[in-house]
Design a protein around this motif. Structure first.
Motif, PDB file in Angstrom:
ATOM      1  N   ILE A 211      46.947  39.604  77.427  1.00  0.00           N
ATOM      2  CA  ILE A 211      48.281  39.861  76.880  1.00  0.00           C
ATOM      3  C   ILE A 211      49.050  38.541  76.803  1.00  0.00           C
ATOM      4  CG2 ILE A 211      50.487  41.051  77.182  1.00  0.00           C
ATOM      5  CD1 ILE A 211      48.990  43.226  78.716  1.00  0.00           C
ATOM      6  N   LEU A 212      49.571  38.223  75.623  1.00  0.00           N
ATOM      7  CA  LEU A 212      50.497  37.105  75.452  1.00  0.00           C
ATOM      8  C   LEU A 212      51.895  37.707  75.491  1.00  0.00           C
ATOM      9  CD1 LEU A 212      48.757  35.113  72.559  1.00  0.00           C
ATOM     10  CD2 LEU A 212      48.429  34.884  75.027  1.00  0.00           C
ATOM     11  N   LEU A 213      52.666  37.391  76.509  1.00  0.00           N
ATOM     12  CA  LEU A 213      53.887  38.136  76.809  1.00  0.00           C
ATOM     13  C   LEU A 213      55.116  37.231  76.832  1.00  0.00           C
ATOM     14  CD1 LEU A 213      55.232  40.798  77.753  1.00  0.00           C
ATOM     15  CD2 LEU A 213      54.538  40.197  80.086  1.00  0.00           C
ATOM     16  N   ASP A 214      56.033  37.478  75.893  1.00  0.00           N
ATOM     17  CA  ASP A 214      57.305  36.755  75.891  1.00  0.00           C
ATOM     18  C   ASP A 214      58.159  37.245  77.055  1.00  0.00           C
ATOM     19  OD1 ASP A 214      59.349  35.081  74.982  1.00  0.00           O
ATOM     20  OD2 ASP A 214      60.218  36.645  73.726  1.00  0.00           O
ATOM     21  N   ILE A 215      58.892  36.347  77.694  1.00  0.00           N
ATOM     22  CA  ILE A 215      59.750  36.755  78.807  1.00  0.00           C
ATOM     23  C   ILE A 215      61.041  37.400  78.298  1.00  0.00           C
ATOM     24  CG2 ILE A 215      61.194  35.909  80.702  1.00  0.00           C
ATOM     25  CD1 ILE A 215      59.002  34.087  81.534  1.00  0.00           C
ATOM     26  N   MET A 216      61.664  36.792  77.301  1.00  0.00           N
ATOM     27  CA  MET A 216      62.944  37.281  76.787  1.00  0.00           C
ATOM     28  C   MET A 216      62.720  38.366  75.740  1.00  0.00           C
ATOM     29  SD  MET A 216      64.917  35.518  78.654  1.00  0.00           S
ATOM     30  CE  MET A 216      66.522  35.805  77.932  1.00  0.00           C
ATOM     31  N   LEU A 217      62.698  39.618  76.198  1.00  0.00           N
ATOM     32  CA  LEU A 217      62.462  40.761  75.320  1.00  0.00           C
ATOM     33  C   LEU A 217      63.649  41.723  75.395  1.00  0.00           C
ATOM     34  CD1 LEU A 217      58.758  41.629  76.250  1.00  0.00           C
ATOM     35  CD2 LEU A 217      59.523  40.653  74.073  1.00  0.00           C
ATOM     36  N   PRO A 218      63.889  42.486  74.333  1.00  0.00           N
ATOM     37  CA  PRO A 218      64.931  43.512  74.407  1.00  0.00           C
ATOM     38  C   PRO A 218      64.494  44.640  75.332  1.00  0.00           C
ATOM     39  CG  PRO A 218      63.723  43.673  72.331  1.00  0.00           C
ATOM     40  CD  PRO A 218      63.253  42.419  73.000  1.00  0.00           C
ATOM     41  N   GLY A 219      65.468  45.242  76.016  1.00  0.00           N
ATOM     42  CA  GLY A 219      65.112  46.295  76.969  1.00  0.00           C
ATOM     43  C   GLY A 219      64.456  45.696  78.198  1.00  0.00           C
TER      44      GLY A 219
ATOM     45  N   LYS B  80      62.027  29.166  78.499  1.00  0.00           N
ATOM     46  CA  LYS B  80      62.448  28.579  79.774  1.00  0.00           C
ATOM     47  C   LYS B  80      61.369  27.621  80.273  1.00  0.00           C
ATOM     48  CE  LYS B  80      65.126  32.594  81.262  1.00  0.00           C
ATOM     49  NZ  LYS B  80      65.371  33.553  82.347  1.00  0.00           N
ATOM     50  N   ASP B  81      61.785  26.461  80.780  1.00  0.00           N
ATOM     51  CA  ASP B  81      60.780  25.490  81.201  1.00  0.00           C
ATOM     52  C   ASP B  81      61.061  24.894  82.578  1.00  0.00           C
ATOM     53  OD1 ASP B  81      62.972  23.990  80.578  1.00  0.00           O
ATOM     54  OD2 ASP B  81      61.933  22.586  79.257  1.00  0.00           O
ATOM     55  N   SER B  82      61.918  25.546  83.374  1.00  0.00           N
ATOM     56  CA  SER B  82      62.177  24.994  84.702  1.00  0.00           C
ATOM     57  C   SER B  82      61.065  25.375  85.659  1.00  0.00           C
ATOM     58  CB  SER B  82      63.512  25.508  85.260  1.00  0.00           C
ATOM     59  OG  SER B  82      63.408  26.858  85.638  1.00  0.00           O
ATOM     60  N   GLU B  83      60.908  24.598  86.715  1.00  0.00           N
ATOM     61  CA  GLU B  83      59.850  24.859  87.694  1.00  0.00           C
ATOM     62  C   GLU B  83      60.039  26.215  88.351  1.00  0.00           C
ATOM     63  OE1 GLU B  83      58.838  23.199  92.063  1.00  0.00           O
ATOM     64  OE2 GLU B  83      58.872  21.676  90.492  1.00  0.00           O
ATOM     65  N   ILE B  84      61.287  26.609  88.601  1.00  0.00           N
ATOM     66  CA  ILE B  84      61.559  27.894  89.249  1.00  0.00           C
ATOM     67  C   ILE B  84      61.057  29.036  88.383  1.00  0.00           C
ATOM     68  CG2 ILE B  84      63.387  29.477  89.974  1.00  0.00           C
ATOM     69  CD1 ILE B  84      64.994  27.071  90.879  1.00  0.00           C
ATOM     70  N   ASP B  85      61.323  28.950  87.080  1.00  0.00           N
ATOM     71  CA  ASP B  85      60.851  30.002  86.180  1.00  0.00           C
ATOM     72  C   ASP B  85      59.331  30.081  86.197  1.00  0.00           C
ATOM     73  OD1 ASP B  85      63.355  30.858  85.231  1.00  0.00           O
ATOM     74  OD2 ASP B  85      63.463  29.150  83.897  1.00  0.00           O
ATOM     75  N   GLU B  86      58.682  28.921  86.221  1.00  0.00           N
ATOM     76  CA  GLU B  86      57.219  28.904  86.218  1.00  0.00           C
ATOM     77  C   GLU B  86      56.678  29.570  87.472  1.00  0.00           C
ATOM     78  OE1 GLU B  86      53.475  25.767  86.139  1.00  0.00           O
ATOM     79  OE2 GLU B  86      55.503  25.051  85.817  1.00  0.00           O
ATOM     80  N   VAL B  87      57.230  29.211  88.626  1.00  0.00           N
ATOM     81  CA  VAL B  87      56.745  29.767  89.887  1.00  0.00           C
ATOM     82  C   VAL B  87      56.972  31.269  89.938  1.00  0.00           C
ATOM     83  CG1 VAL B  87      57.091  29.790  92.386  1.00  0.00           C
ATOM     84  CG2 VAL B  87      56.976  27.621  91.176  1.00  0.00           C
TER      85      VAL B  87
ATOM     86  N   ASP C 280      48.676  34.642  84.516  1.00  0.00           N
ATOM     87  CA  ASP C 280      47.549  33.711  84.603  1.00  0.00           C
ATOM     88  C   ASP C 280      47.895  32.337  84.055  1.00  0.00           C
ATOM     89  OD1 ASP C 280      44.771  35.445  85.147  1.00  0.00           O
ATOM     90  OD2 ASP C 280      46.441  36.598  84.349  1.00  0.00           O
ATOM     91  N   ASP C 281      48.917  32.278  83.241  1.00  0.00           N
ATOM     92  CA  ASP C 281      49.317  31.002  82.649  1.00  0.00           C
ATOM     93  C   ASP C 281      50.729  31.141  82.103  1.00  0.00           C
ATOM     94  OD1 ASP C 281      49.208  28.398  81.819  1.00  0.00           O
ATOM     95  OD2 ASP C 281      47.428  28.624  80.581  1.00  0.00           O
ATOM     96  N   TYR C 282      51.271  30.032  81.619  1.00  0.00           N
ATOM     97  CA  TYR C 282      52.677  29.950  81.276  1.00  0.00           C
ATOM     98  C   TYR C 282      52.826  28.891  80.203  1.00  0.00           C
ATOM     99  CZ  TYR C 282      57.690  29.552  82.614  1.00  0.00           C
ATOM    100  OH  TYR C 282      59.057  29.559  82.646  1.00  0.00           O
ATOM    101  N   ILE C 283      53.256  29.266  78.990  1.00  0.00           N
ATOM    102  CA  ILE C 283      53.392  28.312  77.890  1.00  0.00           C
ATOM    103  C   ILE C 283      54.826  28.318  77.390  1.00  0.00           C
ATOM    104  CG2 ILE C 283      52.692  27.764  75.521  1.00  0.00           C
ATOM    105  CD1 ILE C 283      49.947  28.768  76.170  1.00  0.00           C
ATOM    106  N   VAL C 284      55.400  27.124  77.265  1.00  0.00           N
ATOM    107  CA  VAL C 284      56.796  26.984  76.868  1.00  0.00           C
ATOM    108  C   VAL C 284      56.901  26.819  75.352  1.00  0.00           C
ATOM    109  CG1 VAL C 284      58.871  25.564  77.110  1.00  0.00           C
ATOM    110  CG2 VAL C 284      57.393  25.956  79.095  1.00  0.00           C
ATOM    111  N   LYS C 285      57.861  27.528  74.751  1.00  0.00           N
ATOM    112  CA  LYS C 285      58.142  27.383  73.323  1.00  0.00           C
ATOM    113  C   LYS C 285      58.913  26.078  73.083  1.00  0.00           C
ATOM    114  CE  LYS C 285      58.473  32.388  72.587  1.00  0.00           C
ATOM    115  NZ  LYS C 285      59.357  33.491  72.166  1.00  0.00           N
ATOM    116  N   PRO C 286      58.802  25.465  71.912  1.00  0.00           N
ATOM    117  CA  PRO C 286      57.955  25.856  70.776  1.00  0.00           C
ATOM    118  C   PRO C 286      56.471  25.723  71.126  1.00  0.00           C
ATOM    119  CG  PRO C 286      58.905  23.697  70.386  1.00  0.00           C
ATOM    120  CD  PRO C 286      59.563  24.222  71.624  1.00  0.00           C
ATOM    121  N   ILE C 287      55.694  26.690  70.675  1.00  0.00           N
ATOM    122  CA  ILE C 287      54.301  26.802  71.083  1.00  0.00           C
ATOM    123  C   ILE C 287      53.418  25.838  70.305  1.00  0.00           C
ATOM    124  CG2 ILE C 287      52.311  28.353  71.153  1.00  0.00           C
ATOM    125  CD1 ILE C 287      54.356  30.662  71.433  1.00  0.00           C
TER     126      ILE C 287
END
Length: 228
Positions: free
Chosen positions: A50-58, A85-92, A100-107
């Motif tokens: 699953i490729l999952l965006d963090i900022m979603l409606p609902g 979001k690209d801060s270390e806190i968000d990543e952790v 399993d992984d974390y990719i920051v936009k722009p992709i």
């Protein structure tokens, strides 16, 4: 077998871009634009990733992954977060919840494809482990992703389980943070050392006061699983 990927993002342009490029790589693609639809599809189609965006409606991506990990049907599906979001806190936080992984936009499409292939490579090359591991009251079943202490089930995230199992399969050996990062997250994934420390702390808390010392910190090096 063609791997199935579920892409979850509320931006149509990003969905189209990812769908086009991943289909060109031979993957079977499904899409969702909100958290509820993502959860329904995940349970229905059982995607391989699953490729999952963090900022979603609902329900946002963090709520979605929490529910995925609580559901027996979806708890082991690999998840790569997509986020602005690209801060270390968000990543952790994201990785701690079982991503399993974390990719920051722009992709970067090149980077994304490499990360996707890395997840599938790990899935294909990880040999099945049939035997349970037992150390006193602690029983670890790698086949079913279950941990029990004195017969009572312990709730761990996917990454917490994999870290505990990796250490328990090598009792008495000192495992460095670098090895854990590479073996659990993969060699092409960049995450901070603190990620391991956060996961170890959570595992110890869940093991409880009587068993948290089974994971020993070797200062400046890494961790060791003690059997006594």
């Amino acid at each position: 077998m063609t791997e199935k990927i579920l892409i979850v993002d509320d931006e149509k342009d990003i969905l189209s871009l990812l769908k086009f490029n991943l289909k060109a790589e031979g993957y079977k693609i499904f899409t969702a634009m909100d958290g509820e639809q993502a959860l329904d599809l995940a349970e229905e189609i059982k995607p391989d990733l699953i490729l999952l965006d963090i900022m979603l409606p609902g329900k946002d991506g963090l709520q979605v992954i929490k529910e995925l990990r609580k559901n027996n049907e979806t708890e082991n599906i690999p998840v790569i977060f997509l986020t602005a979001k690209d801060s270390e806190i968000d990543e952790v936080v994201g990785l701690e919840l079982g991503a399993d992984d974390y990719i920051v936009k722009p992709i970067s499409m090149r980077k994304l494809l490499a990360r996707v292939k890395n997840v599938f490579r790990k899935t294909r090359t990880t040999p099945p482990i049939e035997s349970k591991l037992q150390f006193g009251d602690i029983v670890i079943d790698p086949d079913s992703y279950e941990v029990k202490i004195a017969g009572k089930p312990l709730t761990l995230t996917k990454k917490e389980f994999e870290i505990l199992t990796y250490l328990a399969q090598r009792p008495g050996r000192v495992i460095t943070r670098e090895i854990l990062l590479n073996e659990i997250w993969g060699y092409n994934v960049v995450v901070v050392d603190r990620t391991i420390d956060v996961h170890i702390r959570n595992i110890r808390e869940k093991l409880g006061v009587n068993y948290m010392d089974n994971i020993e910190t070797i200062k400046g090096v890494g961790y060791r699983f003690k059997t006594e």
